[in-house]
Design an enzyme around this catalytic site. Structure first.
Site, short mmCIF file in Angstrom:
data_model
loop_
_atom_site.label_atom_id
_atom_site.label_comp_id
_atom_site.label_asym_id
_atom_site.label_seq_id
_atom_site.Cartn_x
_atom_site.Cartn_y
_atom_site.Cartn_z
N GLY A 49 3.14 2.24 10.61
CA GLY A 49 2.94 1.54 11.87
C GLY A 49 2.67 0.07 11.66
O GLY A 49 3.24 -0.79 12.34
N GLU B 4 0.85 -1.18 0.00
CA GLU B 4 0.00 0.00 0.00
C GLU B 4 0.90 1.25 0.00
O GLU B 4 1.83 1.33 0.80
CB GLU B 4 -0.92 0.03 1.22
CG GLU B 4 -1.94 1.14 1.14
CD GLU B 4 -2.95 1.14 2.30
OE1 GLU B 4 -3.77 2.05 2.36
OE2 GLU B 4 -2.90 0.22 3.13
N GLU C 258 -9.86 4.18 6.23
CA GLU C 258 -9.03 4.57 7.36
C GLU C 258 -9.79 5.36 8.41
O GLU C 258 -9.63 5.13 9.61
CB GLU C 258 -7.82 5.36 6.86
CG GLU C 258 -6.86 4.55 6.00
CD GLU C 258 -6.27 3.35 6.72
OE1 GLU C 258 -6.37 3.27 7.96
OE2 GLU C 258 -5.68 2.50 6.03
N HIS D 268 -6.71 -1.92 15.31
CA HIS D 268 -6.95 -1.19 14.07
C HIS D 268 -6.73 -2.08 12.86
O HIS D 268 -7.59 -2.16 11.96
CB HIS D 268 -6.02 0.03 14.02
CG HIS D 268 -6.18 0.86 12.79
ND1 HIS D 268 -6.98 1.96 12.74
CD2 HIS D 268 -5.63 0.74 11.54
CE1 HIS D 268 -6.94 2.49 11.53
NE2 HIS D 268 -6.11 1.77 10.78
N GLU D 269 -5.59 -2.76 12.83
CA GLU D 269 -5.29 -3.58 11.65
C GLU D 269 -6.22 -4.78 11.55
O GLU D 269 -6.62 -5.17 10.45
CB GLU D 269 -3.83 -4.03 11.67
CG GLU D 269 -2.82 -2.89 11.77
CD GLU D 269 -2.98 -1.83 10.69
OE1 GLU D 269 -3.43 -2.16 9.57
OE2 GLU D 269 -2.68 -0.65 10.97
#
Length: 848
Positions: free
Chosen positions: A253, A121, A312, A289-290
């Site tokens: 991250g 990405e 996002e 989050h992921e």
């Protein structure tokens, strides 16, 4: 520099893909990638050429339905003209060679300390093979990896394994940016998770040898995230295995690749000895989050990169919900507001301002920003507020049902809310289209038992958008009576016109308005309260955010008077803080937040917002004087907090324990202003966890007695790379402003400074930039040093260098001398003959 790519120019892909088969024959310098892609014409674009993106590839062979291709690639890809393509499904196959070892940009396939890994990405897959590298082209992948390395991983479920090879099958269609591969000598921490439907999912966290004892918290966070997503959103995991890999060399991250998340090692590895409470919280949040991206990003992705906030912003909002449940809604919300104001408000008010959905870009990597992520999350929070909890749940269920397996747009997202709730969101959509932070001006009137509030909104001009339309702003407010009781509970007012008036009748005395409760909208509130009103709110407000905000505004007022007028610390501010210092019934984490002063950068932004030219040296001196005044006023109380909140054994990273340590270290930092670090030195020597050791070390540096402790710290932790990152960051961020640049220069010559590693570079230079008066030294030395290193870094890692260049985005707010020196540094970067398009775009925008 290439021409801008514009949202208005979007066209659907010429062809769709039914299946992708990849074979990797790994070699550090000469990896062969064999691809077989089954395509079919897209009915939406009949008779179109097929464009296959590709950069840095050596083409060995290419065929179309087994016939050799006559076309040759250009510098950015391969075009197959429509006349050469069949009007039916066909197969394109290619063999290319790539050099992972030479890939220092950390995009595509590269090597990190002997480990092959990928980052695709946004546009990294084109560095692997020829492919339509765009998010609206989705396909199932089957991957074969051939290598002598023991661990060979890719997306999806394992499909076969033998001596020197492994195969993986991902049945879920995905865009190429979600492709992942890892190969190396790794060790796994394993566990299992049982979904609500009873399926068993194998979990594994892969790390380098020696790190396997630092993965327990990450695994626990993963399992809690999976359970939370089932409970709150009804989303169940959909593969047989979920892998996480920790990588040292990583620009971001973490990355949500389907079934194979790749993480910066700093967001996986933790133990009480090497990780702080903040590290644990970051690991918890980013793991969540992921994982949440599995549905909001992977199963449903974005049609094009202009829609990036669709995945996002939504996923940040989901991780914020998760963290509120895990660590306390009040303190988490204050933390989110601090982050938004320090990063996104700054972005929105400067040359890098852009809408949540940008209209154009040169390099998409430059738009992974606080606006897209954090402001995007605030937009979704406001939407959830406006439609209510039940309406939000209905809309999300419809979103997953209607768009599973699709690449979507902001219009698709808003349409499900309109269909699920019946609400017209045409005006609300402006939050995605207009840049800039809205300002809400509030005025009060009191007469004959009627309290009137007038709310007037405006949105300042931003690059390319000189005029703005009124927004829909949900403003939560209440009223606090003269006796400290709440006389009007929280209500959400929709400010959707330039100005509205609110009347509250039948009141016996003038109330104090409690505004923007819960930080209900990402706006700047302009309000001149009555004398004593802020202290009244600080003492009595029932909303934690509004109460904290009252204290924050009092501190900003006191600091401004000290900076601009040379006044001493305001006794009224100190008096107002007394109940917080003494109230042991309050959450310790909340008390710690209340006792922390605004940072130098925040004070500079506050002054610039009021059209004063901030003086970094005066700001730094005033803040130090405020800390000393606070320490002197509450010396006995602070000593009592340090002694009374002694560490709990054994260490636990839970929210309650972390809150106690936060309050203790806040008190310790203040007390160090008057005891020259005596208690900090004792704390440093006795500490059995990194939170207290690092906090005490910061106090010692601030007190001017950190040299011996810094040497001891390095000697003890020299083999722990993540701890040494902290060692670098602490020195540059806490150095005296007059020697911050020389400290940074000296550290660049330290044998442990590996400038090619993003974590280490960010630690040193991020610390320097965070040292406000040091970086903005009147000599311009901070600007020059960073410019030197950004030019060097840009040649190796353009994406990361461009991201670090945002240190210059506020250069216009300072005095003429500093502006001239900052401009000269930016112009020197821009004039470099081998400037990347990443850096070129950023410099051009900051100089416009």
């Amino acid at each position: 520099m290439r021409q801008p790519i514009r949202l208005a120019d979007y066209t659907p892909p010429s062809h769709l893909i039914d299946q992708v088969e990849l074979t990797f024959r790994l070699d550090p310098k000469a990896t062969r990638v064999l691809s077989t892609i089954r395509l079919r014409p897209n009915p939406a674009r009949p008779g179109a050429d097929l464009r296959l993106d590709g950069e840095g590839l050596t083409l060995i062979s290419a065929t179309l339905d087994d016939a050799p291709l006559a076309q040759t690639p250009d510098a950015t890809g391969l075009t197959l003209p429509a006349a050469a393509l069949p009007d039916r499904p066909f197969t394109f196959a290619a063999e290319v060679e790539i050099d992972p070892r030479a890939n220092t940009a950390l995009e595509g396939l590269y090597i990190s300390k002997g480990m092959f890994c990928t980052q695709c990405e946004a546009e990294g897959f084109r560095r692997i093979t020829y492919y339509p590298d765009r998010p609206d082209v989705m396909a199932p992948f089957r991957v074969r990896i051939e290598s002598g390395l023991p661990v060979l991983l890719s997306n999806g479920n394992p499909a076969g394994r033998g001596d020197g090879w492994a195969e993986w099958d991902d049945p879920h269609p995905k865009p190429a940016y979600l492709f992942a591969l890892v190969a190396g000598d790794l060790i796994a921490t394993r566990d299992r998770f049982t979904t609500r439907s009873g399926r068993e999912v194998d979990l594994a966290i892969w790390v380098r040898q020696g790190d396997e004892d630092k993965t327990a918290y990450a695994m626990d966070a993963l399992k809690r995230s999976m359970a939370w997503d089932e409970r709150v959103y009804g989303r169940e995991y959909d593969l047989d295995i979920f892998n996480i890999v920790a990588v040292d060399d990583f620009n971001m991250g973490a990355m949500e690749n389907k079934g194979l998340n790749i993480f910066n090692s700093r967001y996986v590895l933790a133990s009480p000895e090497i990780a702080t409470d903040d590290d644990y919280a970051s690991i918890e949040r980013i793991i969540a989050h992921e994982y949440f991206h599995n549905w909001t990003g992977n199963r449903i992705t974005c049609r094009d990169w202009f829609q990036l906030s669709l995945k996002e912003g939504l996923t940040v909002y989901r991780d914020q919900q998760f963290m509120a449940d895990a660590r306390g809604a009040a303190t988490q919300r204050i933390g989110e507001a601090l982050t938004l104001r320090s990063r996104q408000f700054r972005e929105d008010g400067g040359p890098l301002a852009h809408p949540v959905r940008p209209e154009a870009y040169v390099e998409i990597n430059n738009f992974y920003t606080a606006t897209v992520y954090e402001k995007g999350a605030e937009v979704i929070r406001m939407l959830a507020t406006l439609v209510g909890e039940a309406g939000y749940a209905r809309a999300l269920d419809l979103y997953f049902e209607r768009h599973d397996g699709q690449a979507c747009t902001i219009e698709d997202w808003l349409r499900v809310f309109q269909d699920a709730t019946g609400r017209d969101l045409a005006q609300f959509k402006l939050w995605y289209a207009q840049a800039g932070t809205p300002r809400v001006r509030v005025t009060e009137e009191w007469k004959d038992g009627r309290f009137r509030l007038r709310l007037r909104q405006s949105v300042p001009p931003t690059p390319g958008q000189p005029k703005k339309a009124p927004m829909t702003i949900p403003l939560a407010l209440g009223l606090i009576g003269a006796n400290g009781q709440e006389v009007a509970p929280t209500q959400v007012v929709e400010l959707d016109e330039p100005e509205i008036t609110l009347d509250f009748d039948g009141l016996g005395a003038r109330p104090v308005p409690s505004l923007l409760r819960g930080f209900s909208a990402p706006v700047v509130l302009e309000h001149d309260p009555e004398p004593g009103a802020l202290a009244h709110l600080l003492a009595h407000d029932t909303d934690p955010f509004a109460r904290w905000e009252a204290g924050r505004r009092l501190a900003l007022q006191a600091a401004s008077a000290m900076i601009l007028d040379g006044a001493p610390a305001d006794p009224a501010w100190l008096n107002a803080l007394a109940p917080i210092v003494h109230d042991e019934s309050l959450d310790p984490a909340f008390r710690a937040l209340m006792l922390r002063l605004p940072e130098d950068e925040t004070l500079a932004a506050h002054l610039a917002d009021r059209e004063y030219t901030p003086d970094p040296d005066a700001i730094h001196a005033a803040r130090r004087a405020m800390r000393r005044a606070l320490a002197e006023r509450f010396a006995a109380d602070l000593r009592g907090l340090v002694n009374g909140l002694e560490r709990v054994v054994p260490y636990s990273p839970d929210a309650a324990s972390a809150g106690r340590r936060a309050l203790r270290l806040t008190a310790l930092g203040l007390f160090a202003q008057i005891d020259r670090g005596e208690m900090a030195e004792a704390t440093f020597k006795a500490a059995d966890n990194m939170t207290e050791q690092l906090g005490a070390l910061a106090c010692l540096i601030d007190a001017g007695r950190g040299e011996t402790a810094l040497a001891a710290f390095h000697d003890r932790w020299r083999h722990e790379r993540l701890v040494i990152d902290k060692w670098f960051a602490l020195q540059t961020s806490h150095a005296r402003p007059d020697c911050a640049v020389t400290t940074a220069q000296g550290l660049t010559r330290h044998p442990d400074f590996d400038w090619t590693n993003p974590n280490r570079f960010r630690a040193l230079f991020g610390g320097l930039v965070g040292n406000h008066a040091g970086f903005h030294h009147a000599s311009g030395a901070g600007y020059d040093l960073l410019a030197d290193w950004l030019i060097r870094l840009d040649a190796r890692n353009p994406q990361f260098a461009a991201r670090m260049s945002t240190a210059f985005e506020t250069w216009r707010r300072y005095d003429a001398g500093r502006q001239a020196r900052a401009r000269a540094a930016l112009e020197r970067i821009g004039a470099h003959d081998k400037l990347s398009r990443d850096m070129g775009e950023m410099v051009e925008r900051m100089l416009e």
